[in-house]
Design an enzyme around this catalytic site. Structure first.
Site, PDB file in Angstrom:
ATOM      1  N   HIS A 172       4.562 -37.291  -5.769  1.00  0.00           N
ATOM      2  CA  HIS A 172       3.635 -38.166  -5.041  1.00  0.00           C
ATOM      3  C   HIS A 172       2.294 -38.183  -5.785  1.00  0.00           C
ATOM      4  O   HIS A 172       1.792 -37.122  -6.174  1.00  0.00           O
ATOM      5  CB  HIS A 172       3.446 -37.670  -3.601  1.00  0.00           C
ATOM      6  CG  HIS A 172       2.556 -38.579  -2.817  1.00  0.00           C
ATOM      7  ND1 HIS A 172       2.987 -39.796  -2.317  1.00  0.00           N
ATOM      8  CD2 HIS A 172       1.244 -38.489  -2.502  1.00  0.00           C
ATOM      9  CE1 HIS A 172       1.972 -40.395  -1.715  1.00  0.00           C
ATOM     10  NE2 HIS A 172       0.907 -39.622  -1.807  1.00  0.00           N
ATOM     11  N   ASP A 213       6.454 -37.414   3.094  1.00  0.00           N
ATOM     12  CA  ASP A 213       5.561 -36.549   2.295  1.00  0.00           C
ATOM     13  C   ASP A 213       5.181 -35.255   3.024  1.00  0.00           C
ATOM     14  O   ASP A 213       4.087 -34.722   2.824  1.00  0.00           O
ATOM     15  CB  ASP A 213       4.274 -37.312   1.892  1.00  0.00           C
ATOM     16  CG  ASP A 213       4.567 -38.575   1.095  1.00  0.00           C
ATOM     17  OD1 ASP A 213       5.569 -38.588   0.374  1.00  0.00           O
ATOM     18  OD2 ASP A 213       3.792 -39.536   1.197  1.00  0.00           O
ATOM     19  N   GLY A 261       9.585 -46.440 -14.123  1.00  0.00           N
ATOM     20  CA  GLY A 261      10.356 -45.267 -14.533  1.00  0.00           C
ATOM     21  C   GLY A 261       9.685 -44.398 -15.570  1.00  0.00           C
ATOM     22  O   GLY A 261      10.366 -43.721 -16.352  1.00  0.00           O
ATOM     23  N   ARG A 319      20.752 -52.081   7.302  1.00  0.00           N
ATOM     24  CA  ARG A 319      20.146 -50.913   6.666  1.00  0.00           C
ATOM     25  C   ARG A 319      21.123 -49.739   6.656  1.00  0.00           C
ATOM     26  O   ARG A 319      21.177 -48.961   5.711  1.00  0.00           O
ATOM     27  CB  ARG A 319      18.876 -50.543   7.448  1.00  0.00           C
ATOM     28  CG  ARG A 319      17.943 -49.653   6.695  1.00  0.00           C
ATOM     29  CD  ARG A 319      17.328 -50.401   5.532  1.00  0.00           C
ATOM     30  NE  ARG A 319      16.543 -49.507   4.693  1.00  0.00           N
ATOM     31  CZ  ARG A 319      15.852 -49.901   3.638  1.00  0.00           C
ATOM     32  NH1 ARG A 319      15.855 -51.166   3.269  1.00  0.00           N
ATOM     33  NH2 ARG A 319      15.160 -49.036   2.940  1.00  0.00           N
ATOM     34  N   GLU A 370      12.637 -34.530   6.659  1.00  0.00           N
ATOM     35  CA  GLU A 370      12.830 -35.743   7.445  1.00  0.00           C
ATOM     36  C   GLU A 370      11.562 -36.597   7.558  1.00  0.00           C
ATOM     37  O   GLU A 370      11.620 -37.772   7.883  1.00  0.00           O
ATOM     38  CB  GLU A 370      13.354 -35.404   8.856  1.00  0.00           C
ATOM     39  CG  GLU A 370      14.847 -35.074   8.923  1.00  0.00           C
ATOM     40  CD  GLU A 370      15.185 -33.653   8.487  1.00  0.00           C
ATOM     41  OE1 GLU A 370      14.244 -32.895   8.120  1.00  0.00           O
ATOM     42  OE2 GLU A 370      16.378 -33.301   8.487  1.00  0.00           O
ATOM     43  N   GLY A 371      10.395 -36.012   7.314  1.00  0.00           N
ATOM     44  CA  GLY A 371       9.138 -36.761   7.427  1.00  0.00           C
ATOM     45  C   GLY A 371       8.780 -37.483   6.137  1.00  0.00           C
ATOM     46  O   GLY A 371       9.523 -37.432   5.155  1.00  0.00           O
TER      47      GLY A 371
HETATM   48  C1  GAR Z   1       4.383 -42.856  -9.590  1.00  0.00           C
HETATM   49  O1  GAR Z   1       2.982 -42.854  -9.654  1.00  0.00           O
HETATM   50  C2  GAR Z   1       4.863 -42.010  -8.431  1.00  0.00           C
HETATM   51  O2  GAR Z   1       4.084 -40.875  -8.212  1.00  0.00           O
HETATM   52  C3  GAR Z   1       4.731 -42.980  -7.289  1.00  0.00           C
HETATM   53  O3  GAR Z   1       5.204 -44.200  -7.813  1.00  0.00           O
HETATM   54  C4  GAR Z   1       4.905 -44.251  -9.226  1.00  0.00           C
HETATM   55  C5  GAR Z   1       6.176 -44.583  -9.976  1.00  0.00           C
HETATM   56  O4  GAR Z   1       5.924 -44.764 -11.344  1.00  0.00           O
HETATM   57  N1  GAR Z   1       5.472 -42.547  -6.134  1.00  0.00           N
HETATM   58  C6  GAR Z   1       5.041 -42.725  -4.888  1.00  0.00           C
HETATM   59  O5  GAR Z   1       4.034 -43.324  -4.612  1.00  0.00           O
HETATM   60  C7  GAR Z   1       5.942 -42.106  -3.813  1.00  0.00           C
HETATM   61  N2  GAR Z   1       5.281 -42.107  -2.555  1.00  0.00           N
HETATM   62  P1  GAR Z   1       7.080 -44.717 -12.424  1.00  0.00           P
HETATM   63  O6  GAR Z   1       8.195 -45.651 -11.955  1.00  0.00           O
HETATM   64  O7  GAR Z   1       6.439 -45.239 -13.687  1.00  0.00           O
HETATM   65  O8  GAR Z   1       7.562 -43.292 -12.553  1.00  0.00           O
END
Ligand code: GAR
Length: 203
Positions: free
Chosen positions: A110, A151, A12, A66, A148-149
């Site tokens: 991302h 990224d 987080g 799910r 819907e995809g």
């Molecule tokens: C972050 O680097 C975020 O960009 C990535 O997960 C991490 C979460 O870190 N998200 C993805 O990979 C989504 N595809 P955090 O919990 O410390 O914010």
């Protein structure tokens, strides 16, 4: 006041960056109304509670199917009536029902420069492992709308970060967070709160 719900799965730190930006008025006219994690052990839940933000866990493990999990997540989101949903390290695929209900109201951070190193299987540390394996010299982060995809939604903001000789996935992940993610995600929310980026139906 923009009502923001944040979905998280782990540490987080991006949620932390959002909370700090609200506290320091870099984000104005917005309130984080609820944080939801799929993972009961996510430190992000503690960060939220420490900030007096309502935090709840909805784990797929608590549901027989799910579909039932997806319904519970949708209900928990509807219940807090958000204008904007931020996926801040939420490592669960967002079901179509949620994308449709909150059309152009969900954004994601991302950890790469989309369209590189994104899509199925590219999340968290795996992205940085792939970046190092391919040997690219520049990576970064992207904030985008969720469709819907995986990224594939419209890009809102990107920031490049250099890959350095000797980087490990962990070192690179930290640099991408510090130099890109924790900057562009709060900035994007601030712009949405100011009405500089439109959200919702018709966008
Ligand atoms: C972050 O680097 C975020 O960009 C990535 O997960 C991490 C979460 O870190 N998200 C993805 O990979 C989504 N595809 P955090 O919990 O410390 O914010």
């Amino acid at each position: 006041m923009l009502r923001v719900a944040v979905l998280v799965s782990g540490g987080g730190t991006n949620l932390g960056a959002l909370l700090d930006a609200v506290d320091s008025h870099r984000i104005e006219n917005a309130k984080i109304v609820r944080v939801i994690s799929n993972n009961p052990n996510a430190y992000a839940l503690t960060r939220a509670k420490d900030h007096g933000v309502e935090a709840l866990c909805i784990s797929p493990k608590s549901f027989e199917t799910r579909e039932l999990f997806n319904e519970a997540l949708l209900s928990a989101l509807k219940e807090c009536n958000p204008d904007l949903i931020v996926l801040a390290g939420f490592l669960v695929n967002i079901p179509e029902s949620i994308v449709k209900t909150f059309k152009n109201r969900i954004i994601n951070i991302h950890p790469s420069l989309i369209p590189s190193f994104c899509g199925k299987g590219y999340y968290g540390l795996k992205v940085h492992e792939a970046v190092l394996a391919r040997g690219v010299k520049v990576t970064g982060a992207t904030v985008h709308f969720v469709d819907e995809g995986i990224d594939t939604g419209r890009i809102i903001a990107q920031k490049a970060v250099e890959v350095m000789p000797g980087d490990t996935p962990e070192v690179l992940q930290k640099r991408v967070m510090e130099q890109a993610e924790w900057i562009i995600l709060p900035e994007a929310v601030a712009k949405i709160a100011r009405g500089e980026i439109s959200i919702g139906e018709g966008v």
